[in-house]
Design a protein around this motif. Sequence first.
Motif, PDB file in Angstrom:
ATOM      1  N   LEU A  29       0.822  -1.140   0.079  1.00  0.00           N
ATOM      2  CA  LEU A  29       0.048  -0.062   0.077  1.00  0.00           C
ATOM      3  C   LEU A  29       0.958   1.042  -0.136  1.00  0.00           C
ATOM      4  O   LEU A  29       0.522   2.221  -0.640  1.00  0.00           O
ATOM      5  CB  LEU A  29      -0.895  -0.013   1.177  1.00  0.00           C
ATOM      6  N   ASN A  30       2.198   1.312   0.642  1.00  0.00           N
ATOM      7  CA  ASN A  30       3.004   2.225   0.716  1.00  0.00           C
ATOM      8  C   ASN A  30       3.431   2.545  -0.741  1.00  0.00           C
ATOM      9  O   ASN A  30       3.662   3.646  -1.451  1.00  0.00           O
ATOM     10  CB  ASN A  30       4.150   2.105   1.465  1.00  0.00           C
ATOM     11  N   VAL A  31       3.968   1.293  -1.340  1.00  0.00           N
ATOM     12  CA  VAL A  31       4.323   1.682  -2.999  1.00  0.00           C
ATOM     13  C   VAL A  31       3.336   2.167  -3.734  1.00  0.00           C
ATOM     14  O   VAL A  31       3.600   3.097  -4.753  1.00  0.00           O
ATOM     15  CB  VAL A  31       4.790   0.345  -3.474  1.00  0.00           C
ATOM     16  N   LEU A  32       2.054   1.798  -3.819  1.00  0.00           N
ATOM     17  CA  LEU A  32       1.058   2.351  -4.213  1.00  0.00           C
ATOM     18  C   LEU A  32       0.607   3.940  -4.303  1.00  0.00           C
ATOM     19  O   LEU A  32       0.743   4.683  -4.968  1.00  0.00           O
ATOM     20  CB  LEU A  32      -0.274   1.631  -4.066  1.00  0.00           C
ATOM     21  N   ALA A  33       0.724   4.281  -2.825  1.00  0.00           N
ATOM     22  CA  ALA A  33       0.656   5.784  -2.461  1.00  0.00           C
ATOM     23  C   ALA A  33       1.732   6.442  -3.086  1.00  0.00           C
ATOM     24  O   ALA A  33       1.573   7.682  -3.520  1.00  0.00           O
ATOM     25  CB  ALA A  33       0.583   5.804  -1.161  1.00  0.00           C
ATOM     26  N   ILE A  34       3.153   6.095  -2.896  1.00  0.00           N
ATOM     27  CA  ILE A  34       4.121   6.710  -3.547  1.00  0.00           C
ATOM     28  C   ILE A  34       3.932   6.974  -4.998  1.00  0.00           C
ATOM     29  O   ILE A  34       4.055   8.201  -5.670  1.00  0.00           O
ATOM     30  CB  ILE A  34       5.552   6.189  -3.413  1.00  0.00           C
ATOM     31  N   THR A  35       3.654   5.882  -5.744  1.00  0.00           N
ATOM     32  CA  THR A  35       3.287   6.086  -7.231  1.00  0.00           C
ATOM     33  C   THR A  35       2.214   7.115  -7.421  1.00  0.00           C
ATOM     34  O   THR A  35       2.145   8.250  -8.367  1.00  0.00           O
ATOM     35  CB  THR A  35       2.679   4.865  -7.754  1.00  0.00           C
ATOM     36  N   ALA A  36       1.038   7.106  -6.633  1.00  0.00           N
ATOM     37  CA  ALA A  36      -0.099   8.248  -6.822  1.00  0.00           C
ATOM     38  C   ALA A  36       0.498   9.460  -6.799  1.00  0.00           C
ATOM     39  O   ALA A  36       0.143  10.357  -7.485  1.00  0.00           O
ATOM     40  CB  ALA A  36      -1.167   7.713  -5.857  1.00  0.00           C
ATOM     41  N   TRP A  37       1.093   9.924  -5.573  1.00  0.00           N
ATOM     42  CA  TRP A  37       1.613  11.211  -5.264  1.00  0.00           C
ATOM     43  C   TRP A  37       2.512  11.645  -6.308  1.00  0.00           C
ATOM     44  O   TRP A  37       2.487  12.970  -6.854  1.00  0.00           O
ATOM     45  CB  TRP A  37       2.184  11.261  -4.061  1.00  0.00           C
ATOM     46  N   MET A  38       3.430  10.998  -6.959  1.00  0.00           N
ATOM     47  CA  MET A  38       4.314  11.349  -7.775  1.00  0.00           C
ATOM     48  C   MET A  38       3.595  11.288  -9.145  1.00  0.00           C
ATOM     49  O   MET A  38       3.982  12.502  -9.889  1.00  0.00           O
ATOM     50  CB  MET A  38       5.480  10.131  -8.113  1.00  0.00           C
ATOM     51  N   LEU A  39       2.465  10.695  -9.637  1.00  0.00           N
ATOM     52  CA  LEU A  39       1.620  11.212 -10.595  1.00  0.00           C
ATOM     53  C   LEU A  39       1.136  12.447 -10.612  1.00  0.00           C
ATOM     54  O   LEU A  39       1.203  13.144 -11.828  1.00  0.00           O
ATOM     55  CB  LEU A  39       0.631  10.117 -10.843  1.00  0.00           C
ATOM     56  N   MET A  40       0.650  12.680  -9.591  1.00  0.00           N
ATOM     57  CA  MET A  40       0.083  14.185  -9.441  1.00  0.00           C
ATOM     58  C   MET A  40       1.027  15.331  -9.431  1.00  0.00           C
ATOM     59  O   MET A  40       0.776  16.125 -10.044  1.00  0.00           O
ATOM     60  CB  MET A  40      -0.681  14.062  -8.299  1.00  0.00           C
ATOM     61  N   ALA A  41       2.237  15.066  -8.963  1.00  0.00           N
ATOM     62  CA  ALA A  41       3.017  16.046  -8.695  1.00  0.00           C
ATOM     63  C   ALA A  41       3.886  16.404 -10.147  1.00  0.00           C
ATOM     64  O   ALA A  41       4.087  17.704 -10.516  1.00  0.00           O
ATOM     65  CB  ALA A  41       4.353  15.663  -7.584  1.00  0.00           C
TER      66      ALA A  41
END
Length: 516
Positions: free
Chosen positions: A109-121
């Motif tokens: 779940l942490n790897v998925l969250a990192i991916t999500a925030w980087m996509l937005m940034a």
Amino acid sequence: MKEQNKNEPNEFQSMRTNAEKPLGEQKCAVRRQELMVILGNVGILSFGIALGLPTVTLRQFTDPKEAIHLTIQQDSWFASLNLLSSPMGGLLCALLLDRFGRKRTLYSLNVLAITAWMLMALSIQFSTETAYLMIMMSRFVIGLSNGMSGAPVGVYAAEISMPKIRGRLILGTSIAVASGITLIYLLGFFIRHDWQLIALICSGYQIVSLLCVIPMPETPSWLISKGRIAEAKASMNYFRGLEKSALITNTEVEVEFNILKNSIQLDVGGQNPSFFRSLKLPEVYKPLLILITFLAFQQATGVLVIIVYAVQISTEAGVTIDPVLCAVLIGVTRVLSILPMGIILEKLGRRRSGIISAIGMCCCMFLLAAQSWCEWLNKVPLLPVITLVGFIMLSTLGLYTLPFFMISELFPQQVRGPASGITVAVGLFLSFVCIKTYPFMKEAIGNKYCFVVYGVMAFLATIFVYLFLPETRGRTLLEIEEDFRRKWYENHVYQCQKKYTKFLLNKQTSHYASNT
């Protein structure tokens, strides 16, 4: 003898009291359990951050002057898309928890969250259409991570702790979500026109939370279920304050380990039925139905609607202070309300807390709606702020906290992973429905009638909690499971017998005390 005990030095009293405690409740063990649960919950803040993000970014996203701006329809998808994908995350969690373990689920779940925030940034670096797709993809992926966040740490806490401290450890997930909501409100208060910077900060934070999972040992229960007995013994030793060894030398820990092992049926070579076959068992389908219904009432009372649309609702409710500041106050109130919940739930019990919470939420919503009809209520200073903050505080006492809290308590070991994941998935799907339909509901009937609907649902939730929610305070997980296994009338007789026995013991004790 009494006089001797009374004059006994404090250090000897504390040593004697500590010796009477089980190993799992002594200082060293409790500190280890608390530290590991805190480390696991560091990553769960992203759930709250994702929930509160629309509150602080929608003003910028809906400004036509911005390079990337959203229409009303796109705006509603931005606010709710993460909740649409969250049920998928819950189902994924159901698969991962039992197959790969509690710790690896937290990694995922942490790897998925990192991916999500980087996509937005990074979305601002591309064309408008591509950026919009990346932002929506980010919301979808963070929803998967959010769906996986509801169960792992709570299950982890329940499996490593003793009944006396289980409540406050499980509560860590609710504190983490509330802290995440408050954190994003604070970021929005200080960074009002730079959602890319907010996304970058969240990316950095999530990397730190991934590193926090590394020192966490896997739970003894899961290791036993996979036949990894030596690792399970080492884990049990660690969480009972002993040396992390594959050999158990303490009699108390050995007895506890053998009871746990027998309940999972590995020592006799028993095979657990599949999850779908287990659904026929009363200790599985009863808590599943109770928790899904409880989550339905939770969402129908508008708990998440107030979180996601805090700024917009504050403005339309007539709040005169800065609406973002009002959102911050709501977030801080939720965190401060959750902190003493471990003590409150142990003192009042789960059912009584839920009833007080639902009645209070009902009153707050009716009061907020009545402001539109009663002119004299408009003269009460800061009434909208008081009712909104009061609603948040009272929801935290029960309806917001209890369903996720009790997920970790009610399900038996053999189905705890998949049952928790499915329950969270259904709850998050219902939250998506509520968040997605709120703007259309507001357009159709107006905010005041929305508040009336939420108040009515809170009243119905009171009735449900009184009639169906079991009390789990001070009970072991195996005792709770056994209660569900009995038929309702057998359970009622059993509870009456327990109360009568307790009454007789109290009577005998008071009689003895009066004679001496």
